[in-house]
Design a protein around this motif. Sequence first.
Motif, mmCIF file in Angstrom:
data_model
loop_
_atom_site.group_PDB
_atom_site.id
_atom_site.type_symbol
_atom_site.label_atom_id
_atom_site.label_comp_id
_atom_site.label_asym_id
_atom_site.label_seq_id
_atom_site.Cartn_x
_atom_site.Cartn_y
_atom_site.Cartn_z
ATOM 1 N N LYS A 243 98.017 -80.636 -67.733
ATOM 2 C CA LYS A 243 99.152 -81.059 -68.568
ATOM 3 C C LYS A 243 100.383 -80.170 -68.325
ATOM 4 C CE LYS A 243 96.810 -80.427 -72.348
ATOM 5 N NZ LYS A 243 95.607 -79.811 -71.730
ATOM 6 N N SER A 244 100.188 -78.858 -68.367
ATOM 7 C CA SER A 244 101.332 -77.961 -68.114
ATOM 8 C C SER A 244 101.839 -78.142 -66.688
ATOM 9 C CB SER A 244 100.928 -76.496 -68.341
ATOM 10 O OG SER A 244 100.545 -76.287 -69.678
ATOM 11 N N THR A 245 100.895 -78.355 -65.772
ATOM 12 C CA THR A 245 101.250 -78.601 -64.371
ATOM 13 C C THR A 245 102.154 -79.839 -64.255
ATOM 14 O OG1 THR A 245 99.170 -77.614 -63.670
ATOM 15 C CG2 THR A 245 100.203 -79.131 -62.121
ATOM 16 N N TYR B 83 108.030 -73.688 -73.761
ATOM 17 C CA TYR B 83 106.848 -73.201 -73.053
ATOM 18 C C TYR B 83 105.673 -72.969 -73.993
ATOM 19 C CZ TYR B 83 109.794 -72.598 -69.001
ATOM 20 O OH TYR B 83 110.638 -72.837 -67.943
ATOM 21 N N GLN B 84 104.484 -73.185 -73.413
ATOM 22 C CA GLN B 84 103.251 -72.988 -74.176
ATOM 23 C C GLN B 84 103.214 -71.568 -74.759
ATOM 24 O OE1 GLN B 84 99.919 -74.191 -71.773
ATOM 25 N NE2 GLN B 84 98.482 -74.148 -73.483
ATOM 26 N N TYR B 85 103.653 -70.569 -73.995
ATOM 27 C CA TYR B 85 103.636 -69.194 -74.498
ATOM 28 C C TYR B 85 105.056 -68.636 -74.596
ATOM 29 C CZ TYR B 85 98.822 -70.048 -73.345
ATOM 30 O OH TYR B 85 97.576 -70.627 -73.269
ATOM 31 N N PHE C 243 107.799 -80.444 -74.355
ATOM 32 C CA PHE C 243 107.149 -79.545 -75.314
ATOM 33 C C PHE C 243 105.731 -79.275 -74.857
ATOM 34 C CE2 PHE C 243 110.138 -79.843 -78.870
ATOM 35 C CZ PHE C 243 110.757 -81.065 -78.673
ATOM 36 N N ASP C 244 105.420 -78.025 -74.559
ATOM 37 C CA ASP C 244 104.050 -77.698 -74.185
ATOM 38 C C ASP C 244 103.358 -77.073 -75.385
ATOM 39 O OD1 ASP C 244 101.738 -77.348 -72.794
ATOM 40 O OD2 ASP C 244 102.639 -76.258 -71.122
ATOM 41 N N GLU C 245 102.544 -77.844 -76.065
ATOM 42 C CA GLU C 245 101.830 -77.404 -77.266
ATOM 43 C C GLU C 245 102.777 -76.809 -78.309
ATOM 44 O OE1 GLU C 245 98.394 -77.368 -77.584
ATOM 45 O OE2 GLU C 245 97.663 -77.550 -75.532
#
Length: 255
Positions: free
Chosen positions: A44-46, A88-90, A165-167
């Motif tokens: 997914k992030s990819t 970003y997720q983080y 939106f990543d998570e």
Amino acid sequence: MDTPLVEMSNVDLSFDGTRILKGLSLSVAPRERLVILGQSGSGKSTTLRLILGILHPQHGSVKFKNEEVTHMSRAKLNRMRQKIGMVYQYSALISSLTIRDNLALPLEELTDKSREEIDQIIEEKLAMVGMEDTGERMPSELSGGMKKRIGLARALVLNPELVLFDEPSAGLDPVISSVIDELIISLTEKANTTSIIVTHEMDSAFKIATRIAMLYQGKIIEEDRPERFRRSENEVVKQFVEGKTDGPILENKKS
Ligand SMILES: Nc1ncnc2c1ncn2[C@@H]1O[C@H](COP(=O)(O)OP(=O)(O)OP(=O)(O)O)[C@@H](O)[C@H]1O
Ligand SMILES: [Mg+2]
């Protein structure tokens, strides 16, 4: 039918010989809120990084507004990225800069706005995520959930056409999660923004999505409007939506 804002077709992507995406096709129309579901490690992030042109596919095509992302010059890629906000997720905040300076960075580098205009935009975006008066603090002084909200505010400073939106709500308390969900909805309804949202939170997915897509074994195996997606006959989708341990998902892990 509007021209798609994002169009990925037959995308193959491998890392060190391991195929992560295998013929993925996905199209996103203006003003959609597309939720992408999938297991951890499914890519997914990819997929979001491919849209931003941070990664390039080995095969297939990734287009933003009808232009091939892989073929863009650096200047063109930079112009495209000004139209895309990434959460970003983080969080990915710069630890040596205050919150204000983290948010100011894209505005200072990519626009010719005055100091006053920049300050005003920063205040407005911080207020949107309920983080007003934190501008002078350092990222290390904030909790994970607070950093996440700052990451969201930063993605919005350039008023992007597309937000990835990543998570966005992972690790947030239920009240703040709902605030973020509503913010994502209002972005499309009030500001004409298109969103692609990766999430594991099913309640949130069904609340915010105008369409849901399921990534499994390198492909989109199902995509539909939320109410139809929920009734999907696909065993993988059913298992994921219901969060059950029996079904094809863990079976495949075992083999
Ligand atoms: N830069 C990289 N180099 C090598 N392998 C990578 C790289 N980025 C991702 N991968 C691998 O690609 C796969 C997909 O990663 P990705 O981060 O897209 O998963 P994800 O669906 O976002 O998972 P999660 O839900 O845990 O965030 C994983 O197996 C991961 O190890
Ligand atoms: Mg991820």
